[in-house]
Motif scaffolding. Structure first.
Motif, PDB file in Angstrom:
ATOM      1  N   GLN A   5       0.991 -23.820  27.528  1.00 22.10           N
ATOM      2  CA  GLN A   5       1.830 -22.630  27.470  1.00 22.10           C
ATOM      3  C   GLN A   5       1.990 -22.237  26.003  1.00 22.10           C
ATOM      4  OE1 GLN A   5       5.822 -23.082  29.025  1.00 22.10           O
ATOM      5  NE2 GLN A   5       5.796 -20.994  29.828  1.00 22.10           N
ATOM      6  N   ALA A   7       2.612 -18.916  22.975  1.00 25.56           N
ATOM      7  CA  ALA A   7       3.095 -17.566  22.670  1.00 25.56           C
ATOM      8  C   ALA A   7       2.385 -17.075  21.427  1.00 25.56           C
ATOM      9  CB  ALA A   7       4.606 -17.571  22.454  1.00 25.56           C
ATOM     10  N   ASP A  28      -1.632 -20.270  29.790  1.00 27.45           N
ATOM     11  CA  ASP A  28      -0.545 -19.320  30.005  1.00 27.45           C
ATOM     12  C   ASP A  28      -0.151 -18.759  28.645  1.00 27.45           C
ATOM     13  OD1 ASP A  28      -0.366 -19.735  32.756  1.00 27.45           O
ATOM     14  OD2 ASP A  28       0.997 -21.432  32.514  1.00 27.45           O
ATOM     15  N   LEU A  30       2.114 -15.870  26.448  1.00 27.82           N
ATOM     16  CA  LEU A  30       3.127 -14.841  26.268  1.00 27.82           C
ATOM     17  C   LEU A  30       2.783 -14.092  24.990  1.00 27.82           C
ATOM     18  CD1 LEU A  30       5.953 -13.419  26.424  1.00 27.82           C
ATOM     19  CD2 LEU A  30       6.887 -15.432  25.254  1.00 27.82           C
ATOM     20  N   GLN A  43      -0.299  -6.122  29.465  1.00 26.13           N
ATOM     21  CA  GLN A  43       0.599  -6.233  30.615  1.00 26.13           C
ATOM     22  C   GLN A  43      -0.092  -6.835  31.839  1.00 26.13           C
ATOM     23  OE1 GLN A  43       3.761  -5.765  30.754  1.00 26.13           O
ATOM     24  NE2 GLN A  43       4.333  -4.447  29.045  1.00 26.13           N
ATOM     25  N   THR A  47       0.076 -13.693  30.674  1.00 22.95           N
ATOM     26  CA  THR A  47       1.072 -14.207  31.615  1.00 22.95           C
ATOM     27  C   THR A  47       2.351 -13.383  31.526  1.00 22.95           C
ATOM     28  OG1 THR A  47       0.162 -16.412  31.197  1.00 22.95           O
ATOM     29  CG2 THR A  47       2.252 -16.293  32.387  1.00 22.95           C
ATOM     30  N   HIS A  48       2.769 -13.088  30.298  1.00 25.96           N
ATOM     31  CA  HIS A  48       3.912 -12.211  30.051  1.00 25.96           C
ATOM     32  C   HIS A  48       3.615 -11.399  28.789  1.00 25.96           C
ATOM     33  CE1 HIS A  48       6.349 -14.236  33.075  1.00 25.96           C
ATOM     34  NE2 HIS A  48       6.041 -15.388  32.508  1.00 25.96           N
ATOM     35  N   ALA A  49       4.087 -10.172  28.738  1.00 30.29           N
ATOM     36  CA  ALA A  49       3.913  -9.312  27.565  1.00 30.29           C
ATOM     37  C   ALA A  49       5.246  -8.646  27.270  1.00 30.29           C
ATOM     38  CB  ALA A  49       2.825  -8.272  27.816  1.00 30.29           C
ATOM     39  N   VAL A  50       5.753  -8.849  26.056  1.00 37.55           N
ATOM     40  CA  VAL A  50       7.109  -8.411  25.734  1.00 37.55           C
ATOM     41  C   VAL A  50       7.125  -7.570  24.456  1.00 37.55           C
ATOM     42  CG1 VAL A  50       9.438  -9.194  25.128  1.00 37.55           C
ATOM     43  CG2 VAL A  50       8.091 -10.468  26.812  1.00 37.55           C
ATOM     44  N   LEU A  63      13.861 -15.530  24.712  1.00 41.40           N
ATOM     45  CA  LEU A  63      12.496 -15.712  25.204  1.00 41.40           C
ATOM     46  C   LEU A  63      12.172 -17.165  25.558  1.00 41.40           C
ATOM     47  CD1 LEU A  63      10.617 -13.319  22.743  1.00 41.40           C
ATOM     48  CD2 LEU A  63      11.042 -12.953  25.178  1.00 41.40           C
TER      49      LEU A  63
END
Length: 229
Positions: A5, A7, A28, A30, A43, A47-50, A63
């Motif tokens: 995981q 980021a 994964d 971010l 997006q 896995t996630h887009a912020v 986060l």
């Protein structure tokens, strides 16, 4: 390879390259950037887009980045944002913070505030490039910075039987010819009189915009060549 995981903060060219590679490897990921247009590109695939300003401590805490295996700070030219983001992450207790450094002073500051690994694209890639050239291999694309890259370019028919001197990469585009891949071997010091052959691959270093310009114009004819001179 174990799934991790991660980021990635900052979606400039370097950040996108890192993100794309991690996603392709099945991790994964971010992604975070304060520019909505950059985040929107991920997006559907990350896995996630912020969309967020990572210089704000409360934003980073929400986060949940302390639970990630790695956080990669790939912020581009905004050194202040890079340093502040790194400082907040380390104060939060994030274990593995890898940060892209813009220059030596930036690198020194990152080291002092506790960055776990400092990424220096130009320095790191130089080592990889030398090793690959010595083994007659090179990557299709190597990013040196947000502005500069090394790429392999397959020659077009319009370049066949032209000499390196005649093509004039440096004069017309400001590009440097590092070498030529020919029949499985890399010549890192080709003669300016060498004539390009159909299966040759040019290994070129320069500004990304000039590389793209060359790719678009590499099908030029003799008239265009003379005009540009």
């Amino acid at each position: 390879m174990a799934k991790r995981q991660l980021a990635v903060i900052g979606l400039g060219q370097f950040g996108r390259g890192v993100t794309d590679t991690l996603i392709q490897q099945g991790h994964d990921v971010l992604v975070i950037d304060k520019k909505e247009r950059l985040v929107s590109d991920y997006q559907a695939i990350a896995t996630h887009a912020v969309v967020a300003d990572t210089t704000e401590e409360n934003v980073l805490k929400r986060l949940g980045l302390t639970n990630f295996d790695y956080v990669i700070v790939a912020i581009g030219e905004d050194i202040q944002a890079s340093i502040l983001t790194t400082l907040i992450l380390k104060d939060m207790g994030v274990k593995n913070v890898w940060v892209k450094a813009i220059n030596k002073n930036h690198s020194k500051i990152l080291s002092r505030i506790g960055a776990d690994y400092i990424i220096q694209p130009e320095k790191d890639i130089a080592k990889r490039l030398v090793n690959q050239l010595l083994n007659n291999h090179i990557m299709d694309f190597i990013e040196l910075s947000d502005d500069y890259s090394i790429v392999e370019i397959k020659v077009s028919k319009q370049l066949f039987n032209r000499s390196i001197e005649n093509i004039d990469l440096r004069g017309l585009y400001g590009l440097s010819l590092i070498g030529i891949r020919h029949e499985g071997q890399v010549d890192i010091n080709p003669s300016p009189h060498y004539l390009i052959e159909p299966k040759d691959v040019l290994i070129v270093l320069g500004r990304n915009k000039e590389i793209q310009k060359f790719k678009k114009v590499e099908v030029y004819d003799e008239f265009t060549l003379k005009t540009k001179r």
